[in-house]
Design an enzyme around this catalytic site. Structure first.
Site, PDB file in Angstrom:
ATOM      1  N   LYS A 151     -11.922   2.700 -11.821  1.00  0.00           N
ATOM      2  CA  LYS A 151     -12.140   3.568 -10.652  1.00  0.00           C
ATOM      3  C   LYS A 151     -10.766   3.754 -10.004  1.00  0.00           C
ATOM      4  O   LYS A 151     -10.290   2.905  -9.272  1.00  0.00           O
ATOM      5  CB  LYS A 151     -13.122   2.884  -9.682  1.00  0.00           C
ATOM      6  CG  LYS A 151     -13.915   3.827  -8.806  1.00  0.00           C
ATOM      7  CD  LYS A 151     -13.108   4.744  -7.919  1.00  0.00           C
ATOM      8  CE  LYS A 151     -12.510   4.045  -6.721  1.00  0.00           C
ATOM      9  NZ  LYS A 151     -11.557   4.920  -5.979  1.00  0.00           N
ATOM     10  N   CYS A 208       3.926  -2.215  -3.070  1.00  0.00           N
ATOM     11  CA  CYS A 208       3.461  -3.498  -2.527  1.00  0.00           C
ATOM     12  C   CYS A 208       4.553  -4.559  -2.633  1.00  0.00           C
ATOM     13  O   CYS A 208       4.475  -5.599  -2.004  1.00  0.00           O
ATOM     14  CB  CYS A 208       2.229  -3.973  -3.281  1.00  0.00           C
ATOM     15  SG  CYS A 208       2.612  -4.342  -4.986  1.00  0.00           S
ATOM     16  N   SER A 228      -5.427  -2.375  -0.301  1.00  0.00           N
ATOM     17  CA  SER A 228      -5.084  -2.977   0.992  1.00  0.00           C
ATOM     18  C   SER A 228      -5.880  -4.274   1.204  1.00  0.00           C
ATOM     19  O   SER A 228      -6.929  -4.484   0.589  1.00  0.00           O
ATOM     20  CB  SER A 228      -5.403  -1.978   2.106  1.00  0.00           C
ATOM     21  OG  SER A 228      -6.756  -1.594   2.002  1.00  0.00           O
ATOM     22  N   PHE A 277      -3.465   4.046  -4.770  1.00  0.00           N
ATOM     23  CA  PHE A 277      -2.797   5.330  -5.051  1.00  0.00           C
ATOM     24  C   PHE A 277      -1.348   5.147  -5.475  1.00  0.00           C
ATOM     25  O   PHE A 277      -0.776   6.019  -6.119  1.00  0.00           O
ATOM     26  CB  PHE A 277      -2.860   6.225  -3.796  1.00  0.00           C
ATOM     27  CG  PHE A 277      -1.793   5.913  -2.778  1.00  0.00           C
ATOM     28  CD1 PHE A 277      -0.537   6.484  -2.890  1.00  0.00           C
ATOM     29  CD2 PHE A 277      -2.012   5.016  -1.734  1.00  0.00           C
ATOM     30  CE1 PHE A 277       0.471   6.191  -1.974  1.00  0.00           C
ATOM     31  CE2 PHE A 277      -1.028   4.709  -0.828  1.00  0.00           C
ATOM     32  CZ  PHE A 277       0.226   5.299  -0.946  1.00  0.00           C
TER      33      PHE A 277
HETATM   34  P1  NAD Z   1      -6.865   1.184  -0.408  1.00  0.00           P
HETATM   35  O1  NAD Z   1      -7.289  -0.209  -0.136  1.00  0.00           O
HETATM   36  O2  NAD Z   1      -7.082   2.220   0.632  1.00  0.00           O
HETATM   37  O3  NAD Z   1      -7.578   1.734  -1.738  1.00  0.00           O
HETATM   38  C1  NAD Z   1      -7.544   1.009  -2.941  1.00  0.00           C
HETATM   39  C2  NAD Z   1      -8.778   1.367  -3.768  1.00  0.00           C
HETATM   40  O4  NAD Z   1      -9.953   0.950  -3.048  1.00  0.00           O
HETATM   41  C3  NAD Z   1      -8.945   2.848  -4.030  1.00  0.00           C
HETATM   42  O5  NAD Z   1      -9.428   3.017  -5.345  1.00  0.00           O
HETATM   43  C4  NAD Z   1      -9.968   3.292  -2.991  1.00  0.00           C
HETATM   44  O6  NAD Z   1     -10.770   4.368  -3.433  1.00  0.00           O
HETATM   45  C5  NAD Z   1     -10.815   2.050  -2.813  1.00  0.00           C
HETATM   46  N1  NAD Z   1     -11.320   1.889  -1.436  1.00  0.00           N
HETATM   47  C6  NAD Z   1     -10.741   2.335  -0.285  1.00  0.00           C
HETATM   48  N2  NAD Z   1     -11.482   1.957   0.780  1.00  0.00           N
HETATM   49  C7  NAD Z   1     -12.529   1.263   0.300  1.00  0.00           C
HETATM   50  C8  NAD Z   1     -13.629   0.591   0.921  1.00  0.00           C
HETATM   51  N3  NAD Z   1     -13.786   0.582   2.244  1.00  0.00           N
HETATM   52  N4  NAD Z   1     -14.514  -0.040   0.117  1.00  0.00           N
HETATM   53  C9  NAD Z   1     -14.369  -0.055  -1.220  1.00  0.00           C
HETATM   54  N5  NAD Z   1     -13.330   0.566  -1.851  1.00  0.00           N
HETATM   55  C10 NAD Z   1     -12.426   1.206  -1.101  1.00  0.00           C
HETATM   56  O7  NAD Z   1      -5.299   1.105  -0.810  1.00  0.00           O
HETATM   57  P2  NAD Z   1      -4.309   2.293  -1.094  1.00  0.00           P
HETATM   58  O8  NAD Z   1      -3.984   2.973   0.192  1.00  0.00           O
HETATM   59  O9  NAD Z   1      -4.780   3.106  -2.223  1.00  0.00           O
HETATM   60  O10 NAD Z   1      -3.037   1.482  -1.614  1.00  0.00           O
HETATM   61  C11 NAD Z   1      -2.081   0.912  -0.748  1.00  0.00           C
HETATM   62  C12 NAD Z   1      -2.375  -0.542  -0.486  1.00  0.00           C
HETATM   63  O11 NAD Z   1      -2.452  -1.258  -1.733  1.00  0.00           O
HETATM   64  C13 NAD Z   1      -1.265  -1.228   0.289  1.00  0.00           C
HETATM   65  O12 NAD Z   1      -1.855  -2.102   1.207  1.00  0.00           O
HETATM   66  C14 NAD Z   1      -0.493  -1.986  -0.771  1.00  0.00           C
HETATM   67  O13 NAD Z   1       0.232  -3.104  -0.293  1.00  0.00           O
HETATM   68  C15 NAD Z   1      -1.602  -2.403  -1.683  1.00  0.00           C
HETATM   69  N6  NAD Z   1      -1.124  -2.718  -3.020  1.00  0.00           N
HETATM   70  C16 NAD Z   1      -1.119  -4.030  -3.389  1.00  0.00           C
HETATM   71  C17 NAD Z   1      -0.646  -4.378  -4.626  1.00  0.00           C
HETATM   72  C18 NAD Z   1      -0.626  -5.802  -5.061  1.00  0.00           C
HETATM   73  O14 NAD Z   1      -0.416  -6.038  -6.235  1.00  0.00           O
HETATM   74  N7  NAD Z   1      -0.850  -6.763  -4.206  1.00  0.00           N
HETATM   75  C19 NAD Z   1      -0.185  -3.389  -5.506  1.00  0.00           C
HETATM   76  C20 NAD Z   1      -0.222  -2.062  -5.087  1.00  0.00           C
HETATM   77  C21 NAD Z   1      -0.701  -1.733  -3.836  1.00  0.00           C
END
Ligand code: NAD
Length: 493
Positions: free
Chosen positions: A171, A279, A224, A147
């Site tokens: 997605k 991140c 995450s 997000f």
């Molecule tokens: P999230 O992991 O909750 O969601 C990311 C994506 O995965 C979304 O599209 C979501 O719909 C999907 N998703 C969520 N739960 C899932 C599951 N159980 N199985 C399959 N798909 C699932 O992350 P968020 O809250 O949207 O974003 C924040 C996180 O992203 C933080 O941990 C941040 O550090 C990380 N992030 C990392 C980077 C990087 O480059 N390393 C960049 C941006 C954000």
């Protein structure tokens, strides 16, 4: 209205599964997002499969032209895109625009497709034999994005996937899905053939269907760590190519010789910009010794207390809302936990003056944090900065290197020898020297180490293109040079 985007057009969903999309500045549910049904997933896969068939044989300058048109449309629509991001994510308009520009850098890189995809050619590797290597697309690639950067991260993915000859399914996060649809509209306005990019809304169910689908060849994930690990294991087990980027806890070291005014200003912006939902945010500062910690706190405390808190649309705002009520509750949980663990709460964001509605909280600063505390070990993903005091440089370096996350890190110093030593030895993927958020430019690559990244190839730059393509090596000989064929392995003599 939030829809799917299949085969080149927005497609109203008949799905009954939906999720809320909040306006984080008011706390209201402003729209619902329909989660793609299995029929819609199949339609998107079929559209992408057909698009790949013809797109993979288009000329490379033709692909570059698409990117060039896309770049121009993105620039023209920057404000509209930023407004969508602010409305659903909550970040300030200026920050939203800056994030789109960081995405645009990768589109600009992709405009150089003919140069990026230039192959290697060796003539006369044996008598009358030439050898050359080319990179070709894989087929259908899937990108799952978080997000916190609804436009930048997809733009880090599909421009390079498309110039390599692939079709793509995006997605987006279900928390702020609208930007993904405008991006797709603009790619089609730029001239993409139907089905080249499809957008499927949804949560875990849609993700799991995509990453296990037999026609999907590669999966790029950002989110995450827990989900990154799940995606990596599941998709690898299905024989897909996978890169999965996870969470972070980015440390910043302040050496005694650093320019403290500069370091404090940089840390303030890097810790609390986008309300800590980056991140690459700095969430830990390690000072070498007590004197710098005291001096830093003296500078940071009043600056933190004076950060203007408000809606992302207000030009005065520096600290917007968090994205969801769940994130707000999580930040409050960690503030209470830090106090229980014995850290000293220098600024308590719960006491800040905030708007009456919306998911707001002030910025917080903890001092006297130790490596054993959970507020240090775990990602909070909000406006909370922890200060640790290390007795010396070696101890500080070991804390950064031993932390389970290894996304980004920074050092503030005027000593070139220390800076060089830090860059060489630290166990982290991206390093800043007097730069707090070291997100590499588009022609280098982005990626963390340890539990911040699963897979071998980083995002964008040369590694990004490598991820979305595979190598083919051709050895050629023309009959004029035939000198008989041996049963022994051919040599170049
Ligand atoms: P999230 O992991 O909750 O969601 C990311 C994506 O995965 C979304 O599209 C979501 O719909 C999907 N998703 C969520 N739960 C899932 C599951 N159980 N199985 C399959 N798909 C699932 O992350 P968020 O809250 O949207 O974003 C924040 C996180 O992203 C933080 O941990 C941040 O550090 C990380 N992030 C990392 C980077 C990087 O480059 N390393 C960049 C941006 C954000």
């Amino acid at each position: 209205m939030i829809t799917q985007h299949i085969n080149g057009e927005r497609s109203r969903s008949k799905s009954t599964e939906t999720g809320p999309v909040y306006n984080p500045a008011t706390g209201e549910i402003q729209q619902t997002v329909p989660f793609a049904s299995s029929e819609e997933i199949e339609r998107a896969i079929n559209a992408a499969e057909q698009a790949f068939e013809s797109w993979s044989s288009t000329s490379i300058p033709h692909r570059a032209k698409l990117m060039f048109n896309f770049k121009q449309l993105l620039e023209k629509n920057l404000d509209a895109l930023a407004r969508l991001i602010t409305a659903e994510h909550g970040k300030t308009l200026e920050d939203a625009k800056a994030s789109i520009r960081r995405g645009l850098e990768v589109v600009e890189l992709a405009c150089g497709a003919p140069n990026l995809l230039k192959s290697q050619y060796s003539r006369s590797v044996a008598s009358g034999v030439d050898c050359y290597s080319i990179r070709q697309g894989l087929g259908i690639c899937v990108g799952i994005t978080p997000f916190n950067f609804p436009a930048m991260i997809p733009l880090w993915m599909y421009p390079l996937a498309l110039i390599a000859g692939n079709a793509f399914i995006h997605k987006p996060s279900e928390k702020d899905p609208s930007a993904s649809l405008l991006l797709a509209d603009l790619l089609y306005e730029a001239g993409a053939p139907p089905g080249l990019l499809n957008v499927l809304q949804g949560d875990k169910t849609v993700v799991d269907a995509l990453i296990t689908h037999p026609k999907v060849k590669a999966v790029s994930f950002v989110g995450s760590t827990a989900v990154a690990e799940h995606i990596y294991q599941t998709a690898c087990a299905q024989g897909k190519r996978v890169q999965a980027f996870g969470g972070a806890k980015n440390h910043c070291l302040i050496m005694p010789d650093a320019d403290l005014n500069d370091a404090a200003a940089a840390i303030l912006a890097a810790a609390y910009g986008s309300t800590g939902q980056r991140c690459m945010a700095i969430s830990v500062v390690i000072t070498i010794g007590d004197a710098i910690a005291e001096a830093l706190i003296t500078q940071l405390k009043p600056a933190i207390e004076n950060l203007y808190i408000g809606s992302g649309e207000n030009p005065k705002t520096l600290l917007g809302p968090l994205n969801t009520p769940e994130l707000l509750a999580k930040v409050k949980y960690y503030l209470a936990l830090g106090e229980q663990e014995g850290a000293k709460l220098i600024v308590d964001g719960r006491k800040a003056k905030i708007p009456e509605q919306g998911f707001f909280i002030g910025a917080s600063l903890f001092d006297a944090v130790t490596p054993k505390m959970r507020i240090y070990q775990e990602e909070i993903f909000g406006p909370v900065l922890c200060i640790l005091r290390a007795p010396d440089y070696e101890t500080a370096l070991s804390w950064v290197s031993q932390h389970p996350y290894g996304n980004g890190t920074a050092i503030f110093t005027r000593n070139g020898e220390i800076a060089h030593d830090f860059a060489e030895r630290v166990q982290v993927g991206m390093v800043g020297i007097n730069i707090p958020i070291p997100v590499p430019v588009a022609y280098h690559s982005f990626g963390g180490w340890k539990r911040s990244m699963f897979g071998d190839l980083d995002m964008y730059g040369a590694e990004g293109l490598q991820f979305y393509s595979r190598l083919k090596t051709v050895s050629s000989r023309w009959p004029k040079h035939t000198q008989g064929h041996s049963f022994n392995l051919p040599t170049n003599l």
